[in-house]
Design an enzyme around this catalytic site. Structure first.
Site, PDB file in Angstrom:
ATOM      1  N   ARG A   6      64.761  72.506  73.069  1.00  0.00           N
ATOM      2  CA  ARG A   6      64.047  72.538  71.784  1.00  0.00           C
ATOM      3  C   ARG A   6      63.182  73.797  71.738  1.00  0.00           C
ATOM      4  O   ARG A   6      62.155  73.881  72.415  1.00  0.00           O
ATOM      5  CB  ARG A   6      63.181  71.284  71.629  1.00  0.00           C
TER       6      ARG A   6
ATOM      7  N   HIS B   6      72.032  64.794  64.484  1.00  0.00           N
ATOM      8  CA  HIS B   6      70.688  64.493  64.979  1.00  0.00           C
ATOM      9  C   HIS B   6      69.654  65.436  64.345  1.00  0.00           C
ATOM     10  O   HIS B   6      68.665  65.809  64.961  1.00  0.00           O
ATOM     11  CB  HIS B   6      70.659  64.620  66.509  1.00  0.00           C
TER      12      HIS B   6
HETATM   13  C1  LIG Z   1      61.142  63.538  65.282  1.00  0.00           C
HETATM   14  C2  LIG Z   1      62.535  63.004  65.310  1.00  0.00           C
HETATM   15  C3  LIG Z   1      62.862  61.997  66.202  1.00  0.00           C
HETATM   16  C4  LIG Z   1      64.150  61.463  66.229  1.00  0.00           C
HETATM   17  N1  LIG Z   1      64.406  60.419  67.069  1.00  0.00           N
HETATM   18  C5  LIG Z   1      65.638  59.850  67.045  1.00  0.00           C
HETATM   19  C6  LIG Z   1      65.894  58.701  67.836  1.00  0.00           C
HETATM   20  O1  LIG Z   1      65.019  58.189  68.540  1.00  0.00           O
HETATM   21  N2  LIG Z   1      67.133  58.167  67.780  1.00  0.00           N
HETATM   22  C7  LIG Z   1      68.138  58.695  66.985  1.00  0.00           C
HETATM   23  O2  LIG Z   1      69.249  58.169  66.979  1.00  0.00           O
HETATM   24  N3  LIG Z   1      67.906  59.773  66.208  1.00  0.00           N
HETATM   25  C8  LIG Z   1      66.690  60.352  66.208  1.00  0.00           C
HETATM   26  N4  LIG Z   1      66.440  61.426  65.390  1.00  0.00           N
HETATM   27  C9  LIG Z   1      67.508  61.933  64.486  1.00  0.00           C
HETATM   28  C10 LIG Z   1      67.464  61.217  63.130  1.00  0.00           C
HETATM   29  O3  LIG Z   1      67.946  59.898  63.234  1.00  0.00           O
HETATM   30  C11 LIG Z   1      68.341  61.920  62.084  1.00  0.00           C
HETATM   31  O4  LIG Z   1      69.636  62.099  62.616  1.00  0.00           O
HETATM   32  C12 LIG Z   1      67.796  63.274  61.606  1.00  0.00           C
HETATM   33  O5  LIG Z   1      66.392  63.287  61.605  1.00  0.00           O
HETATM   34  C13 LIG Z   1      68.303  63.557  60.193  1.00  0.00           C
HETATM   35  O6  LIG Z   1      67.939  64.824  59.779  1.00  0.00           O
HETATM   36  P1  LIG Z   1      66.665  65.142  58.820  1.00  0.00           P
HETATM   37  O7  LIG Z   1      65.464  65.032  59.700  1.00  0.00           O
HETATM   38  O8  LIG Z   1      66.951  66.533  58.381  1.00  0.00           O
HETATM   39  O9  LIG Z   1      66.657  64.145  57.693  1.00  0.00           O
HETATM   40  C14 LIG Z   1      65.159  61.981  65.361  1.00  0.00           C
HETATM   41  C15 LIG Z   1      64.826  63.002  64.465  1.00  0.00           C
HETATM   42  C16 LIG Z   1      63.536  63.500  64.421  1.00  0.00           C
HETATM   43  C17 LIG Z   1      63.205  64.581  63.425  1.00  0.00           C
END
Ligand SMILES: Cc1cc2nc3c(=O)[nH]c(=O)nc-3n(C[C@H](O)[C@H](O)[C@H](O)COP(=O)(O)O)c2cc1C
Length: 362
Positions: free
Chosen positions: A171, A256
């Site tokens: 990251r 993700h």
């Molecule tokens: C801060 C953060 C934490 C996340 N944690 C998880 C998680 O614990 N499990 C998971 O499956 N996806 C996680 N994601 C991915 C989200 O489920 C999703 O795929 C993504 O945020 C979508 O994109 P967007 O933020 O542009 O809407 C995370 C995303 C962010 C920004």
């Protein structure tokens, strides 16, 4: 600045601005950031902008419904809350605050396995909210099995198995280092029942994810939970079909939010081919850069049943707690409604593939 002035802010921009005023820089970088060069993070939003809606007219838009169903359960609109970790970073009540906003707005909440509140506490905070549970396959299959059963017992209506966690991302905004959550941040849904009160450390949790997970494991997760299975993190049509062949009830097209493999495809660019390949055999969802009602309707036109939002929900929660998140979700639903009306669609089901096309030009 362009000849027509600055870009118009999307619905989440004010929330992002307000969140930046209350969160420390490290937390904001953790939420906002992606991996590597953040190519994929940028590509996700850009790909929605490259698509244009092609509206239909003269269809009596007096009554426009946004309501739909997800795996058979009713929701107020085809837009839902993606699983995101550690809501204590954004609100002192953590996922309990999120769940109340979901309940208030008829929005599906996907609770993360890296939530700070236990799945049962989240259920108790908002018993009326439709809730699914995101899990990873852990190296400890016995624990994974126990947690799958716990998800069901705490009232989850589906398991969302996240399959894009087979390596540790770099990251960039964290200077290559993993985000270190504040001391004592609990991860109760990665611990066995006997240790749920204490939870586990984040480091232990992340190293617990099993990179050996394969298609053959999907049936196991279904069997362990007794719940419908959504596979999250699919970006290839052939993988989507193989998931469905292996028993998946839905596919979440996701990278993700650009946080895992940098340089990979934007979700909007592969959604149609995945939805076409899956056909009517399973529901297909998408996330990544969804920010507006038009984005949601473009996703429907490409074959998704619903679109999910990640970061904007965390910004809204940090900026205004339950109230702030509920008002953001309400505005997004209203934006979906007006977009449907302008497109000549009285419901999400009325959206067709020819409601969207690529913009010409570079
Ligand atoms: C801060 C953060 C934490 C996340 N944690 C998880 C998680 O614990 N499990 C998971 O499956 N996806 C996680 N994601 C991915 C989200 O489920 C999703 O795929 C993504 O945020 C979508 O994109 P967007 O933020 O542009 O809407 C995370 C995303 C962010 C920004």
């Amino acid at each position: 600045m362009s000849a027509v002035g600055p870009e118009a802010p999307d619905l989440s921009a004010a929330r992002r601005h307000a969140a930046a005023a209350v969160l420390d820089a490290g937390t904001l970088a953790y939420i906002d950031g992606g991996s590597g060069l953040e190519e994929t993070l940028r590509a996700n939003t850009a790909a929605w902008r490259r698509l244009a809606l092609q509206p239909r007219v003269l269809r009596d838009m007096t009554v426009v419904e946004t309501a739909t169903t997800l795996l058979g359960a009713p929701v107020a609109a085809p837009v839902a809350l993606a699983p995101t970790a550690m809501h204590l970073l954004a609100d002192p009540e953590g996922e309990a605050a999120t769940a109340r906003a979901a309940e208030r707005t008829g929005t599906l909440l996907v609770a993360s396995q890296a939530a700070n509140r236990s799945w049962q506490e989240i259920a108790d905070a908002a018993p009326g909210a439709l809730r699914w549970t995101q899990m990873y396959m852990l190296r400890d299959r016995g624990l994974t099995r126990e947690l799958a059963a716990y998800a069901k017992d705490s009232g989850s209506r589906a398991i969302v198995l996240c399959v894009d966690g087979v390596a540790l991302p770099r990251r960039s905004r964290m200077d290559g280092n993993a985000f270190v959550p504040p001391d004592g941040m609990p991860f109760p849904n990665l611990a066995p029942a006997s240790a749920r009160g204490r939870g586990v450390e984040l480091g232990a949790a992340v190293s617990a994810f099993d990179p050996a997970v394969t298609f053959a494991d999907l049936a196991l997760v279904k069997e362990w939970s007794g719940l419908p299975l959504v596979v999250k993190g699919v970006l290839h049509a052939r993988d989507a079909v193989e998931c469905v062949d292996a028993g998946a009830d839905a596919i979440a097209v996701s990278n993700h939010g650009g946080r895992q493999l940098d340089g990979c495809v934007a979700t909007a660019d592969v959604l149609a081919e995945i939805a076409d390949a899956v056909g009517a055999r399973a529901e297909v969802y998408v996330d990544g850069g969804i920010r507006t009602g038009p984005d949601v309707v473009k996703a429907l036109a490409l074959g998704a049943r619903a679109a999910f939002v990640g970061r904007p929900a965390l910004w809204a929660l940090a900026a205004g707690g339950t109230e702030g998140l509920a008002s953001y979700l309400g505005e997004l639903q209203e934006d979906v409604r007006r977009t449907l009306a302008f497109c000549g669609c009285t419901s999400p089901d009325a959206v067709r593939g020819d409601h969207v096309r690529l913009r010409p030009g570079p």
